[in-house]
Design a protein around this motif. Structure first.
Motif, PDB file in Angstrom:
ATOM      1  N   ASP A 164       0.878  -1.174   0.000  1.00 24.12           N
ATOM      2  CA  ASP A 164       0.000   0.000   0.000  1.00 24.12           C
ATOM      3  C   ASP A 164       0.912   1.220   0.000  1.00 24.12           C
ATOM      4  OD1 ASP A 164      -1.502   2.273   1.010  1.00 24.12           O
ATOM      5  OD2 ASP A 164      -3.076   0.862   1.582  1.00 24.12           O
ATOM      6  N   ARG A 169       3.626   0.232   3.525  1.00 21.82           N
ATOM      7  CA  ARG A 169       3.871  -1.094   4.097  1.00 21.82           C
ATOM      8  C   ARG A 169       3.223  -2.161   3.223  1.00 21.82           C
ATOM      9  NH1 ARG A 169      -0.609  -3.029   7.042  1.00 21.82           N
ATOM     10  NH2 ARG A 169      -2.274  -1.495   7.295  1.00 21.82           N
ATOM     11  N   GLN A 170       3.744  -3.396   3.372  1.00 17.00           N
ATOM     12  CA  GLN A 170       3.134  -4.521   2.675  1.00 17.00           C
ATOM     13  C   GLN A 170       1.832  -4.884   3.370  1.00 17.00           C
ATOM     14  OE1 GLN A 170       5.616  -7.955   1.894  1.00 17.00           O
ATOM     15  NE2 GLN A 170       3.846  -9.313   1.649  1.00 17.00           N
ATOM     16  N   VAL A 171       0.778  -5.094   2.560  1.00 18.97           N
ATOM     17  CA  VAL A 171      -0.539  -5.373   3.130  1.00 18.97           C
ATOM     18  C   VAL A 171      -1.104  -6.711   2.675  1.00 18.97           C
ATOM     19  CG1 VAL A 171      -1.133  -2.944   3.445  1.00 18.97           C
ATOM     20  CG2 VAL A 171      -1.670  -4.075   1.268  1.00 18.97           C
TER      21      VAL A 171
END
Length: 312
Positions: A164, A169-171
């Motif tokens: 995102d 951050r990785q979501v």
């Protein structure tokens, strides 16, 4: 680090000549540490520009080129009009793919040894975030057309990691085959395509639902992918065959296969979609494909170990 560049006068001569022809194709050559410039109007190689020590990923806009240097762990920002290096930005060991958001404001660099994606401002190159991903040795980090998502592939992974952009951050992760490589989005951003090298497949992904819609059998070691501007076809390079396949988006059927040079890698299309340019890493060439007839028009000699191509 010393960067070798053409004199400003020579750069301007190239650009003035190109202004009356077609867009330029820029090909980073890893082993010869150069960029090859090709006029897409007649597919003539204009010249090579010495740059960096191991140029790999490349992106660009009307004013600048952005390249990763795998040897120095840097992002190189080059002014296209003058040929001058504007700045060198340290991003981490072994950077590979670089992506520019559609609005031209953000850059994303996949940094292999750090297992992260570095987000930077464009054109300044100021680091804004360093985002860890699950996949090891990330290779590509590609913006969705609306700039909301970054899809990340990695050499040691069986998934595409989803970042995102606003949240930094990785979501999510979307399961695909082993060793995902190239990533592209349809122009409307609703669907993405990912080539998984060891699985021998291309995965069509619903971006809204974050799930795989289809698994398309490709050739041996598929890696690079590119989408036609009309959104009706995608192209995938098969590193071991060696070939490029055209895939119909509506049916997911392979509609053509074109033989190209050895170890085809990353690719790009002209803005009008009439020609596809394929970097052949082991042939030191660029194959030019007519996208209407699915025929190879010619091969253009470039530098040693071409990584990919961008067309501006």
């Amino acid at each position: 680090m010393t960067l070798r560049l053409l004199p400003v006068a020579v750069w301007l001569l190239v650009l003035c000549s190109a202004a009356q022809a077609g867009p330029l194709a820029y090909v980073p050559n890893e082993k010869s540490a150069s960029i090859s410039l090709i006029d897409t109007a007649d597919d003539q190689r204009l010249r090579d520009i010495p740059i960096g020590q191991r140029p790999r990923g490349i992106a660009g806009d009307a004013q600048r080129l952005y390249l990763t240097d795998g040897k120095t762990g840097s992002l190189l920002i080059v002014d296209k009009r003058s040929g001058q290096l504007e700045r060198t930005v340290r991003v981490g060991d072994s950077p590979e793919g670089v992506s520019l958001s559609r609005d031209g404001k953000l850059l994303a660099v996949a940094v292999e040894d750090d297992n992260s994606v570095v987000l930077l401002s464009a054109p300044q190159g100021k680091e804004m975030a360093r985002i860890k991903v699950h996949g090891k040795n990330p290779e590509h980090a590609v913006f969705s057309p609306d700039g909301r998502w970054l899809y990340v592939s990695a050499e040691e992974a069986e998934q595409v990691d989803v970042i995102d952009v606003a949240a930094r951050r990785q979501v999510a992760s979307i399961a695909v085959g082993k060793r995902p490589r190239g990533i592209t989005f349809l122009p409307d951003g609703r669907r993405a395509y990912v080539a998984s090298e060891l699985a021998g497949k291309v995965y069509a992904i619903d971006v809204v639902e974050q799930r795989v819609l289809a698994e398309i059998v490709a050739g041996q070691y598929p890696n690079g992918v590119a989408v036609h501007p009309d959104g009706k076809r995608i192209f995938v390079s098969n590193g071991r065959d060696p070939s490029v396949m055209a895939i119909d988006v509506a049916s997911h059927a392979v509609v053509a296969t074109v033989e190209v040079g050895k170890r085809p890698w990353n690719m790009a299309l002209t803005p009008d979609g009439s020609k596809l340019y394929v970097a052949n890493g082991r042939s030191n060439s660029l194959s030019v494909i007519d996208t209407a007839s699915f025929t190879r028009l010619r091969d253009v000699e470039v530098g040693e170990l071409p990584w990919g191509v961008t067309i501006q």
